[in-house]
Design an enzyme around this catalytic site. Structure first.
Site, PDB file in Angstrom:
ATOM      1  N   SER A 187      31.543  43.447  33.364  1.00 27.96           N
ATOM      2  CA  SER A 187      31.597  43.267  32.504  1.00 27.96           C
ATOM      3  C   SER A 187      32.041  44.746  32.324  1.00 27.96           C
ATOM      4  O   SER A 187      31.531  45.831  32.419  1.00 27.96           O
ATOM      5  CB  SER A 187      30.221  42.136  31.930  1.00 27.96           C
ATOM      6  OG  SER A 187      29.351  42.648  31.315  1.00 27.96           O
ATOM      7  N   TYR A 244      21.559  41.411  34.939  1.00 27.75           N
ATOM      8  CA  TYR A 244      22.777  41.098  35.001  1.00 27.75           C
ATOM      9  C   TYR A 244      23.404  42.223  34.603  1.00 27.75           C
ATOM     10  O   TYR A 244      24.646  42.614  35.572  1.00 27.75           O
ATOM     11  CB  TYR A 244      22.976  40.586  32.996  1.00 27.75           C
ATOM     12  CG  TYR A 244      24.401  39.965  33.049  1.00 27.75           C
ATOM     13  CD1 TYR A 244      24.937  38.773  33.016  1.00 27.75           C
ATOM     14  CD2 TYR A 244      25.715  41.083  32.559  1.00 27.75           C
ATOM     15  CE1 TYR A 244      26.231  38.574  33.368  1.00 27.75           C
ATOM     16  CE2 TYR A 244      26.579  40.116  31.773  1.00 27.75           C
ATOM     17  CZ  TYR A 244      26.678  39.301  32.631  1.00 27.75           C
ATOM     18  OH  TYR A 244      28.490  39.376  32.481  1.00 27.75           O
TER      19      TYR A 244
HETATM   20  N1  LIG Z   1      31.678  35.577  28.288  1.00 29.44           N
HETATM   21  C1  LIG Z   1      32.022  36.959  28.321  1.00 29.44           C
HETATM   22  O1  LIG Z   1      30.831  37.420  27.690  1.00 29.44           O
HETATM   23  C2  LIG Z   1      32.164  37.799  29.416  1.00 29.44           C
HETATM   24  C3  LIG Z   1      31.587  38.889  29.422  1.00 29.44           C
HETATM   25  C4  LIG Z   1      31.984  39.558  30.759  1.00 29.44           C
HETATM   26  C5  LIG Z   1      31.714  39.179  31.496  1.00 29.44           C
HETATM   27  N2  LIG Z   1      31.505  37.386  31.598  1.00 29.44           N
HETATM   28  C6  LIG Z   1      31.759  37.307  32.822  1.00 29.44           C
HETATM   29  O2  LIG Z   1      32.888  35.715  33.217  1.00 29.44           O
HETATM   30  C7  LIG Z   1      32.253  35.084  33.780  1.00 29.44           C
HETATM   31  C8  LIG Z   1      32.929  33.748  33.617  1.00 29.44           C
HETATM   32  O3  LIG Z   1      32.184  33.645  32.105  1.00 29.44           O
HETATM   33  P1  LIG Z   1      31.711  32.683  31.438  1.00 29.44           P
HETATM   34  O4  LIG Z   1      31.821  33.657  30.426  1.00 29.44           O
HETATM   35  O5  LIG Z   1      33.208  31.982  31.343  1.00 29.44           O
HETATM   36  O6  LIG Z   1      30.817  31.510  31.149  1.00 29.44           O
HETATM   37  P2  LIG Z   1      30.327  29.823  31.711  1.00 29.44           P
HETATM   38  O7  LIG Z   1      29.902  30.371  31.535  1.00 29.44           O
HETATM   39  O8  LIG Z   1      31.588  29.297  30.366  1.00 29.44           O
HETATM   40  O9  LIG Z   1      31.594  30.072  33.037  1.00 29.44           O
HETATM   41  C9  LIG Z   1      30.882  30.222  34.145  1.00 29.44           C
HETATM   42  C10 LIG Z   1      31.621  29.361  35.049  1.00 29.44           C
HETATM   43  O10 LIG Z   1      31.074  29.409  36.553  1.00 29.44           O
HETATM   44  C11 LIG Z   1      30.267  28.495  37.125  1.00 29.44           C
HETATM   45  N3  LIG Z   1      29.148  28.931  37.852  1.00 29.44           N
HETATM   46  C12 LIG Z   1      27.768  29.096  37.798  1.00 29.44           C
HETATM   47  N4  LIG Z   1      27.208  29.611  38.818  1.00 29.44           N
HETATM   48  C13 LIG Z   1      28.077  28.719  39.873  1.00 29.44           C
HETATM   49  C14 LIG Z   1      27.613  28.894  40.682  1.00 29.44           C
HETATM   50  N5  LIG Z   1      26.729  29.429  41.868  1.00 29.44           N
HETATM   51  N6  LIG Z   1      28.530  28.172  41.847  1.00 29.44           N
HETATM   52  C15 LIG Z   1      29.969  28.498  41.591  1.00 29.44           C
HETATM   53  N7  LIG Z   1      30.587  28.119  40.295  1.00 29.44           N
HETATM   54  C16 LIG Z   1      29.301  28.399  39.372  1.00 29.44           C
HETATM   55  C17 LIG Z   1      29.768  27.835  35.860  1.00 29.44           C
HETATM   56  O11 LIG Z   1      29.384  26.184  36.339  1.00 29.44           O
HETATM   57  C18 LIG Z   1      30.579  27.785  34.865  1.00 29.44           C
HETATM   58  O12 LIG Z   1      32.057  27.171  34.857  1.00 29.44           O
HETATM   59  C19 LIG Z   1      31.042  35.732  34.558  1.00 29.44           C
HETATM   60  O13 LIG Z   1      30.915  36.694  35.484  1.00 29.44           O
HETATM   61  C20 LIG Z   1      30.355  36.244  33.670  1.00 29.44           C
HETATM   62  O14 LIG Z   1      29.358  36.920  34.050  1.00 29.44           O
HETATM   63  C21 LIG Z   1      31.964  37.122  30.783  1.00 29.44           C
END
Ligand SMILES: NC(=O)c1ccc[n+]([C@@H]2O[C@H](COP(=O)([O-])OP(=O)(O)OC[C@H]3O[C@@H](n4cnc5c(N)ncnc54)[C@H](O)[C@@H]3O)[C@@H](O)[C@H]2O)c1
Length: 259
Positions: A150, A163
């Site tokens: 991130s 985080y």
């Molecule tokens: N959306 C953003 O702005 C953003 C920015 C930077 C980084 N990220 C990172 O991107 C990645 C994906 O996030 P997203 O934004 O798509 O969010 P999201 O919440 O839509 O997706 C996250 C997915 O991870 C799954 N998950 C959560 N805990 C889990 C576990 N213990 N075991 C297996 N699966 C699990 C959830 O069920 C979900 O399907 C994350 O690592 C997040 O930190 C997101």
């Protein structure tokens, strides 16, 4: 677009957001995809979306905070498809919104187990499998891994110390493991997205009135990322045309960290 025909991609957190977009994009590019998620309904939905579009995928229930479940998921991947070419360690949680003194030991431990343990153990089981595989012909690349960090992995993030710590740790793991396995044909990179439309970011937007506007104004390009923006960069990092790229943390952030 890169061609991933005959390649097997394992994507965690593929039930939603960035993970779902990545699983769909790999399938469109010809890969067979293992959809891993703790949320069975959403994971099955991603799998069906792939299959309805003519792709090959299956769902595996996996809590990435449990190393034994990651190991079992990789074993199921190999049992079904015979090999593993691509590991995308994407599953993650945003954690409690609050300053350091509002965060509990439980918050911190859960964050480390999900966001860091998933990458540490994910890479262990993925690389252990990749090292058993022949490099195709004289191809220099045996396996590709992308860890989802991130912009909070390169900058501080007020109200999210666990985080931010977890996403910095993802970059330390990525760079170190890239160095350790570079000569054995395994490329390891990370992606650092800015705010991207997903369940996680919707949760953040809903924390306070006006939050969405404030967040958008921080992004020079003037909009949030879309899951497919991030997915396309992950595919690029895994492409065999991109064989010289390892140990990198790509900041995909609409210019956020350029200032
Ligand atoms: N959306 C953003 O702005 C953003 C920015 C930077 C980084 N990220 C990172 O991107 C990645 C994906 O996030 P997203 O934004 O798509 O969010 P999201 O919440 O839509 O997706 C996250 C997915 O991870 C799954 N998950 C959560 N805990 C889990 C576990 N213990 N075991 C297996 N699966 C699990 C959830 O069920 C979900 O399907 C994350 O690592 C997040 O930190 C997101």
């Amino acid at each position: 677009m890169s061609n991933f025909v005959n390649q097997i991609a394992f994507v965690t957190g593929a039930g939603s957001g960035i993970g779902r977009a990545t699983a769909l994009a790999f399938s469109r590019a010809g890969a067979r995809v293992v959809v891993a998620d703790i949320n069975e309904t959403n994971g099955q939905e991603t799998t069906e979306l792939i299959q309805q579009a003519g792709g090959d995928a299956f769902f595996v229930a996996c809590d990435v905070a449990q190393p034994a479940q990651i190991e079992a998921a990789i074993q199921q991947t190999v049992a079904a498809y015979g090999r593993l070419d691509i590991g995308i360690n994407n599953a993650g949680i945003g954690g409690r919104f609050g300053r350091l003194l509002d965060q509990t030991q439980e918050d911190f431990d859960q964050m480390m187990a999900v966001n860091v343990g998933s990458v540490f153990y994910g890479m262990q089981y993925q690389i252990r499998q990749m090292l058993t595989q022949d490099q195709p012909g004289d191809h220099p690349v045996r396996g590709k891994i992308v860890n989802v960090s991130s912009i909070a992995g390169v900058r501080g993030m007020p109200m999210g110390a666990p985080y931010s710590a977890s996403k910095h740790a993802v970059l330390g793991l990525t760079k170190t493991v890239a160095l350790e396995y570079a000569k054995q044909g395994i490329r390891v990179n990370a992606i650092c997205p800015v705010y991207t439309h997903s369940t996680m970011v919707d949760d953040l937007i809903n924390k306070a009135p006006g939050m969405e506007d404030r967040m958008r104004k921080m992004i020079p390009i003037g909009r949030f990322g879309e899951p497919d923006d991030i997915a396309q960069a992950i595919l690029w990092l895994c492409a065999d045309e991109n064989a010289f790229c390892t140990g990198q943390a790509i900041q995909l952030d609409g210019g956020f960290t350029a200032g």
